[in-house]
Design a protein around this motif. Structure first.
Motif, PDB file in Angstrom:
ATOM      1  N   TRP A  49      23.559  60.548  38.047  1.00  0.00           N
ATOM      2  CA  TRP A  49      23.948  60.689  36.259  1.00  0.00           C
ATOM      3  C   TRP A  49      24.319  59.407  35.677  1.00  0.00           C
ATOM      4  CZ3 TRP A  49      25.947  64.258  32.309  1.00  0.00           C
ATOM      5  CH2 TRP A  49      25.924  63.912  30.695  1.00  0.00           C
ATOM      6  N   PHE A  50      24.446  58.556  35.394  1.00  0.00           N
ATOM      7  CA  PHE A  50      25.456  57.244  33.803  1.00  0.00           C
ATOM      8  C   PHE A  50      25.058  57.630  33.280  1.00  0.00           C
ATOM      9  CE2 PHE A  50      25.083  55.780  39.130  1.00  0.00           C
ATOM     10  CZ  PHE A  50      26.261  55.257  38.422  1.00  0.00           C
ATOM     11  N   HIS A  51      25.922  57.484  32.344  1.00  0.00           N
ATOM     12  CA  HIS A  51      25.983  57.550  31.165  1.00  0.00           C
ATOM     13  C   HIS A  51      26.675  56.269  30.253  1.00  0.00           C
ATOM     14  CE1 HIS A  51      25.309  58.316  26.427  1.00  0.00           C
ATOM     15  NE2 HIS A  51      26.634  58.840  26.263  1.00  0.00           N
ATOM     16  N   ALA A  52      26.137  55.336  29.485  1.00  0.00           N
ATOM     17  CA  ALA A  52      26.325  53.993  28.617  1.00  0.00           C
ATOM     18  C   ALA A  52      26.623  54.962  27.594  1.00  0.00           C
ATOM     19  CB  ALA A  52      26.073  53.110  28.974  1.00  0.00           C
ATOM     20  N   ALA A 122      28.756  62.381  38.060  1.00  0.00           N
ATOM     21  CA  ALA A 122      28.133  61.787  36.991  1.00  0.00           C
ATOM     22  C   ALA A 122      29.342  60.858  36.742  1.00  0.00           C
ATOM     23  CB  ALA A 122      28.171  62.771  35.633  1.00  0.00           C
ATOM     24  N   PHE A 123      28.668  58.946  36.050  1.00  0.00           N
ATOM     25  CA  PHE A 123      29.672  58.673  35.747  1.00  0.00           C
ATOM     26  C   PHE A 123      29.846  58.490  34.070  1.00  0.00           C
ATOM     27  CE2 PHE A 123      28.306  57.831  40.371  1.00  0.00           C
ATOM     28  CZ  PHE A 123      29.831  57.689  40.842  1.00  0.00           C
ATOM     29  N   PHE A 124      30.546  58.839  33.767  1.00  0.00           N
ATOM     30  CA  PHE A 124      30.941  58.116  31.950  1.00  0.00           C
ATOM     31  C   PHE A 124      31.710  56.215  32.252  1.00  0.00           C
ATOM     32  CE2 PHE A 124      29.239  61.979  32.249  1.00  0.00           C
ATOM     33  CZ  PHE A 124      29.046  62.782  30.900  1.00  0.00           C
ATOM     34  N   ILE A 125      31.026  55.724  31.347  1.00  0.00           N
ATOM     35  CA  ILE A 125      31.367  54.396  31.002  1.00  0.00           C
ATOM     36  C   ILE A 125      31.991  53.828  29.980  1.00  0.00           C
ATOM     37  CG2 ILE A 125      30.804  52.385  31.464  1.00  0.00           C
ATOM     38  CD1 ILE A 125      29.659  54.061  34.351  1.00  0.00           C
ATOM     39  N   LYS A 126      33.458  53.779  30.288  1.00  0.00           N
ATOM     40  CA  LYS A 126      34.416  53.407  29.440  1.00  0.00           C
ATOM     41  C   LYS A 126      34.823  54.598  28.528  1.00  0.00           C
ATOM     42  CE  LYS A 126      35.775  49.435  27.096  1.00  0.00           C
ATOM     43  NZ  LYS A 126      35.440  47.475  26.418  1.00  0.00           N
ATOM     44  N   SER A 146      35.089  58.593  34.957  1.00  0.00           N
ATOM     45  CA  SER A 146      35.681  57.999  34.088  1.00  0.00           C
ATOM     46  C   SER A 146      35.885  56.166  34.619  1.00  0.00           C
ATOM     47  CB  SER A 146      36.637  57.988  33.419  1.00  0.00           C
ATOM     48  OG  SER A 146      36.350  56.992  32.285  1.00  0.00           O
ATOM     49  N   VAL A 147      35.004  55.489  33.987  1.00  0.00           N
ATOM     50  CA  VAL A 147      35.193  53.680  34.907  1.00  0.00           C
ATOM     51  C   VAL A 147      34.673  53.111  34.442  1.00  0.00           C
ATOM     52  CG1 VAL A 147      33.145  52.298  36.240  1.00  0.00           C
ATOM     53  CG2 VAL A 147      32.795  54.838  36.589  1.00  0.00           C
ATOM     54  N   SER A 148      35.698  51.848  34.555  1.00  0.00           N
ATOM     55  CA  SER A 148      35.720  51.001  33.748  1.00  0.00           C
ATOM     56  C   SER A 148      36.585  51.478  32.129  1.00  0.00           C
ATOM     57  CB  SER A 148      34.165  50.353  32.946  1.00  0.00           C
ATOM     58  OG  SER A 148      34.343  49.484  34.403  1.00  0.00           O
ATOM     59  N   SER A 149      37.367  52.526  32.054  1.00  0.00           N
ATOM     60  CA  SER A 149      38.309  53.429  30.930  1.00  0.00           C
ATOM     61  C   SER A 149      39.496  52.380  30.933  1.00  0.00           C
ATOM     62  CB  SER A 149      37.776  54.430  30.911  1.00  0.00           C
ATOM     63  OG  SER A 149      38.562  55.255  32.261  1.00  0.00           O
ATOM     64  N   THR A 173      36.913  64.081  37.631  1.00  0.00           N
ATOM     65  CA  THR A 173      37.497  64.461  38.669  1.00  0.00           C
ATOM     66  C   THR A 173      37.891  63.328  39.192  1.00  0.00           C
ATOM     67  OG1 THR A 173      35.445  65.063  39.450  1.00  0.00           O
ATOM     68  CG2 THR A 173      36.740  64.313  41.182  1.00  0.00           C
ATOM     69  N   ARG A 174      37.706  61.527  38.603  1.00  0.00           N
ATOM     70  CA  ARG A 174      38.656  60.494  38.804  1.00  0.00           C
ATOM     71  C   ARG A 174      38.678  59.810  37.618  1.00  0.00           C
ATOM     72  NH1 ARG A 174      42.517  61.123  42.080  1.00  0.00           N
ATOM     73  NH2 ARG A 174      43.456  59.267  43.017  1.00  0.00           N
ATOM     74  N   PHE A 175      39.576  58.717  37.282  1.00  0.00           N
ATOM     75  CA  PHE A 175      39.754  57.888  35.848  1.00  0.00           C
ATOM     76  C   PHE A 175      39.539  56.565  37.235  1.00  0.00           C
ATOM     77  CE2 PHE A 175      40.991  61.299  33.495  1.00  0.00           C
ATOM     78  CZ  PHE A 175      40.792  61.257  32.201  1.00  0.00           C
ATOM     79  N   PHE A 176      38.456  55.467  36.889  1.00  0.00           N
ATOM     80  CA  PHE A 176      38.994  54.359  37.146  1.00  0.00           C
ATOM     81  C   PHE A 176      38.914  53.236  35.943  1.00  0.00           C
ATOM     82  CE2 PHE A 176      36.343  57.021  40.554  1.00  0.00           C
ATOM     83  CZ  PHE A 176      36.676  56.950  41.461  1.00  0.00           C
ATOM     84  N   VAL A 177      40.590  52.571  35.787  1.00  0.00           N
ATOM     85  CA  VAL A 177      40.754  52.264  34.789  1.00  0.00           C
ATOM     86  C   VAL A 177      41.084  51.073  35.099  1.00  0.00           C
ATOM     87  CG1 VAL A 177      42.159  54.436  33.640  1.00  0.00           C
ATOM     88  CG2 VAL A 177      43.713  52.832  35.292  1.00  0.00           C
ATOM     89  N   GLN A 178      41.537  50.342  34.005  1.00  0.00           N
ATOM     90  CA  GLN A 178      41.180  49.013  34.122  1.00  0.00           C
ATOM     91  C   GLN A 178      42.377  47.957  34.032  1.00  0.00           C
ATOM     92  OE1 GLN A 178      38.987  46.207  30.580  1.00  0.00           O
ATOM     93  NE2 GLN A 178      37.248  48.473  30.325  1.00  0.00           N
TER      94      GLN A 178
END
Length: 407
Positions: A49-52, A122-126, A146-149, A173-178
């Motif tokens: 699941w991707f949510h934008a 699940a991937f939640f964007i920004k 959390s991606v590109s947050s 689970t993990r943050f992938f931050v800018q």
């Protein structure tokens, strides 16, 4: 407090939908989402699941979805939106198996949605932090990323009154931050499961550049003896800055893509450009007089390709709410000009620092900069190189996220 606020918001949306078409579209889409999912979901499939929230976040998530689909065809992709400006534009996007609105974040909606979908991750964007969905996902043991947050000190999570709400961050689970600042801020509230990988949007604009269309008609409009100034997402306050300059400098060709494309907006621009020979893109094939003047882009979907014809680019919105997508222009190795409301955009600050981007505050600062670009070709060349190098050096976030989440 969060639950009360959500239900008050729900009531407000229901009332406002009676008077606003966009809100009515969103309200209807959210209510129909569960029904659509029950009808169309494959019960045997594993869904990621991707949510934008909207279109901008979709563009950040798109490289992940497309690379996931290519490398792991065993998964199906569910894409959800909150805003009609995202869903209505991308509801037929072929990179996802199912696309719906995400019902508002009530406990009942979250339970029904997740009982229907049962995502494997699940991937939640920004900026997406849906309290009830995230807590239920955590309770069910579903990995959530959390991606590109990006985080700033002024956000509610880092204020004394927001500490209770900040618990939602522990559901990830993990943050992938800018950037590093985001990692350090999260550490102050005990969040350490963080990787600094950058912004997947850089991968997306590089992908767009590779797939860009060669627009023969635009190629005919621009001429070798004139420099080209391309404006993306133009607003009226931007036009009050740049149009008067070019009235005095006919040696430049203008290409303008307004933020809103409508007949009313086209006519308004044509009046402002009365001193120019003005052509609309839709009429360009029939136009005999080409080379010079002003070209108005009266359709959507071409801007990212049109930037390739520029010598200098201008990205609008900086004299209003905020600037639009600067890296979409910079990827072509073009210097990017924008207005003063750019402080929340890391890429704008970094483009300014390397002289690939330039902030202007009024007509005088714009004229001074443009005069230098016109008079000093070496300076223009150097700034162009800096812009392109900046984007290229920030690629790779997509691969880092997928390697850490799926392998």
């Amino acid at each position: 407090m969060y639950q009360i606020a959500i239900y008050l918001y729900l009531i407000g949306v229901a009332i406002y939908s009676c008077f606003n078409k966009k809100v009515r579209t969103m309200w209807r889409g959210e209510r129909e989402a569960i029904k659509i999912l029950k009808e169309k979901m494959d019960p045997q499939a594993q869904y990621v699941w991707f949510h934008a929230a909207s279109l901008g976040e979709f563009e950040q998530g798109r490289p992940l979805m497309e690379q996931l689909r290519q490398e792991h065809p065993e998964y199906k992709i569910l894409l959800t939106f909150f805003s009609p400006s995202g869903y209505e534009v991308r509801k037929n996007y072929p990179g996802a198996d199912l696309i719906t609105y995400l019902p508002l974040d009530t406990i009942r909606n979250a339970r029904r949605f997740l009982r229907t979908v049962r995502p494997v991750m699940a991937f939640f964007i920004k900026y997406e932090f849906w309290y009830n969905y995230l807590h239920i996902l955590k309770h069910r043991g579903v990995p959530v990323y959390s991606v590109s947050s990006i985080f700033r000190p002024g956000q509610v999570f880092f204020r004394w009154y927001g500490r209770n709400y900040s618990r939602v961050l522990k559901c990830f689970t993990r943050f992938f931050v800018q950037n590093e600042q985001s990692r350090q801020l999260l550490a102050t509230i005990g969040i350490t499961n963080v990787d600094v990988v950058g912004d997947t949007r850089f991968d997306r604009v590089l992908q767009i550049k590779e797939q860009a269309k060669n627009l023969d008609i635009v190629s005919r409009f621009v001429s070798k003896d004139r420099k080209v100034f391309v404006v993306g997402s133009s607003w009226e306050p931007d036009e009050d800055i740049y149009i008067p300059y070019f009235q005095q400098h006919p040696e430049w060709t203008l290409i303008i893509a307004p933020h809103v494309v409508s007949e009313e907006r086209m006519q308004q621009l044509e009046q402002k450009l009365s001193a120019f020979h003005v052509i609309r893109y839709s009429q360009l094939a029939e136009e005999k007089h080409l080379g010079g003047g002003a070209l108005l882009i009266d359709c959507y979907g071409l801007l990212s390709s049109i930037y390739q014809y520029a010598d200098v680019c201008y990205v609008g919105g900086g004299f209003g709410v905020s600037i639009h997508n600067t890296v979409e222009a910079a990827v072509w190795g073009k210097p990017v000009i924008f207005g003063p409301n750019n402080q929340k955009f890391q890429e704008a600050q970094e483009l300014k620092a390397c002289e690939g981007g330039f902030e202007i505050t009024d007509a005088q600062s714009f004229a001074t900069l443009m005069d230098r670009f016109s008079a000093d070709p070496d300076y223009l060349r150097r700034c162009s190189q800096q812009a392109g190098d900046y984007v290229a050096s920030h690629a790779g976030a997509t691969q880092k996220v997928l390697a850490a989440t799926i392998g």
